[in-house]
Every structure is written in structure tokens, then in C-alpha cells.
Design a protein around this motif. Sequence first.
Motif, PDB file in Angstrom:
ATOM      1  N   THR A  24       2.103   6.461  -7.160  1.00  0.00           N
ATOM      2  CA  THR A  24       1.085   7.326  -7.756  1.00  0.00           C
ATOM      3  C   THR A  24       1.314   8.791  -7.426  1.00  0.00           C
ATOM      4  OG1 THR A  24      -0.424   6.949  -5.897  1.00  0.00           O
ATOM      5  CG2 THR A  24      -0.664   5.519  -7.826  1.00  0.00           C
ATOM      6  N   GLY A  25       2.477   9.097  -6.858  1.00  0.00           N
ATOM      7  CA  GLY A  25       2.823  10.488  -6.589  1.00  0.00           C
ATOM      8  C   GLY A  25       2.458  10.990  -5.211  1.00  0.00           C
ATOM      9  N   ASN A  26       1.933  10.118  -4.370  1.00  0.00           N
ATOM     10  CA  ASN A  26       1.558  10.501  -3.014  1.00  0.00           C
ATOM     11  C   ASN A  26       2.663  10.102  -2.039  1.00  0.00           C
ATOM     12  OD1 ASN A  26      -1.266  11.443  -3.490  1.00  0.00           O
ATOM     13  ND2 ASN A  26      -1.437   9.355  -4.284  1.00  0.00           N
ATOM     14  N   VAL A  27       3.807  10.757  -2.201  1.00  0.00           N
ATOM     15  CA  VAL A  27       4.999  10.381  -1.439  1.00  0.00           C
ATOM     16  C   VAL A  27       4.798  10.586   0.061  1.00  0.00           C
ATOM     17  CG1 VAL A  27       7.459  10.850  -1.109  1.00  0.00           C
ATOM     18  CG2 VAL A  27       6.479  10.867  -3.413  1.00  0.00           C
ATOM     19  N   VAL A  28       4.251  11.720   0.442  1.00  0.00           N
ATOM     20  CA  VAL A  28       4.048  11.995   1.871  1.00  0.00           C
ATOM     21  C   VAL A  28       3.071  10.989   2.474  1.00  0.00           C
ATOM     22  CG1 VAL A  28       3.190  13.695   3.532  1.00  0.00           C
ATOM     23  CG2 VAL A  28       4.634  14.434   1.640  1.00  0.00           C
TER      24      VAL A  28
ATOM     25  N   ALA B 236       0.826  -1.206   0.000  1.00  0.00           N
ATOM     26  CA  ALA B 236       0.000   0.000   0.000  1.00  0.00           C
ATOM     27  C   ALA B 236       0.864   1.262   0.000  1.00  0.00           C
ATOM     28  CB  ALA B 236      -0.933  -0.002   1.206  1.00  0.00           C
ATOM     29  N   ALA B 237       1.925   1.264   0.805  1.00  0.00           N
ATOM     30  CA  ALA B 237       2.812   2.423   0.859  1.00  0.00           C
ATOM     31  C   ALA B 237       3.519   2.633  -0.478  1.00  0.00           C
ATOM     32  CB  ALA B 237       3.836   2.252   1.984  1.00  0.00           C
ATOM     33  N   VAL B 238       3.989   1.557  -1.083  1.00  0.00           N
ATOM     34  CA  VAL B 238       4.652   1.649  -2.388  1.00  0.00           C
ATOM     35  C   VAL B 238       3.674   2.142  -3.449  1.00  0.00           C
ATOM     36  CG1 VAL B 238       5.702   0.275  -4.233  1.00  0.00           C
ATOM     37  CG2 VAL B 238       6.451  -0.024  -1.871  1.00  0.00           C
ATOM     38  N   ALA B 239       2.447   1.644  -3.409  1.00  0.00           N
ATOM     39  CA  ALA B 239       1.440   2.091  -4.383  1.00  0.00           C
ATOM     40  C   ALA B 239       1.163   3.584  -4.239  1.00  0.00           C
ATOM     41  CB  ALA B 239       0.150   1.297  -4.203  1.00  0.00           C
ATOM     42  N   LEU B 240       1.098   4.060  -3.016  1.00  0.00           N
ATOM     43  CA  LEU B 240       0.893   5.495  -2.800  1.00  0.00           C
ATOM     44  C   LEU B 240       2.060   6.298  -3.367  1.00  0.00           C
ATOM     45  CD1 LEU B 240      -0.619   5.486   0.787  1.00  0.00           C
ATOM     46  CD2 LEU B 240      -1.731   6.369  -1.273  1.00  0.00           C
TER      47      LEU B 240
END
Length: 85
Positions: free
Chosen positions: A51-55, A44-48
Motif C-alpha cells: 500500500t506504499g508504506n515501505v518504511v 502485515a508487513a507485505v500489506a504495508l
Amino acid sequence: GFALGAVCVLVAVSLWGAYVAPKASRRLDRAPRIVLEVALFAAAAVALVATGNVVSGASLAVLYVIDTAFVYGLHADSADLGAGA
């Protein structure tokens, strides 16, 4: 895009419900359950992040580690963390 994301969510929810949830019918023992938890939250963290949702991805990863440390640290003497533990 959307279909792949929806399938990934359904797979994660199915795995969690079947093997990780406190009332799962086939709940895994502690060690393999932690491995599955880590894999799901890491995905889930990698997917975020992908998709550009680094924070958001970094926050999820850090908060998961903190939560897991507290939960398993506080119950280190418990044989298993299940419903009613």
C-alpha cells in the motif's frame, strides 16, 4: 479495498486469539505457533509495503525479528511461553 482489508484484519485477530495468545483455548505448541506468528507479521508487513508504506512495512518486519529473538532467546530454556512464564 476497504472490505478486503477489514476481513483480513478480522481473520488475523481471530487466528491470533484462537491459537497464539497466551490464554488461547487452543494454543499451539511452540513450533507451529512461531510459524503462524511469522506468517501473520509477514502478511502485515507485505500489506504495508503493497500500500506504499515501505518504511512502516520494513520497520514492522525488523522490529518483529528483534522482538522475537529477544523473547524466545531469553526464554530458550522454558518449555513454553504462556501466561505467567
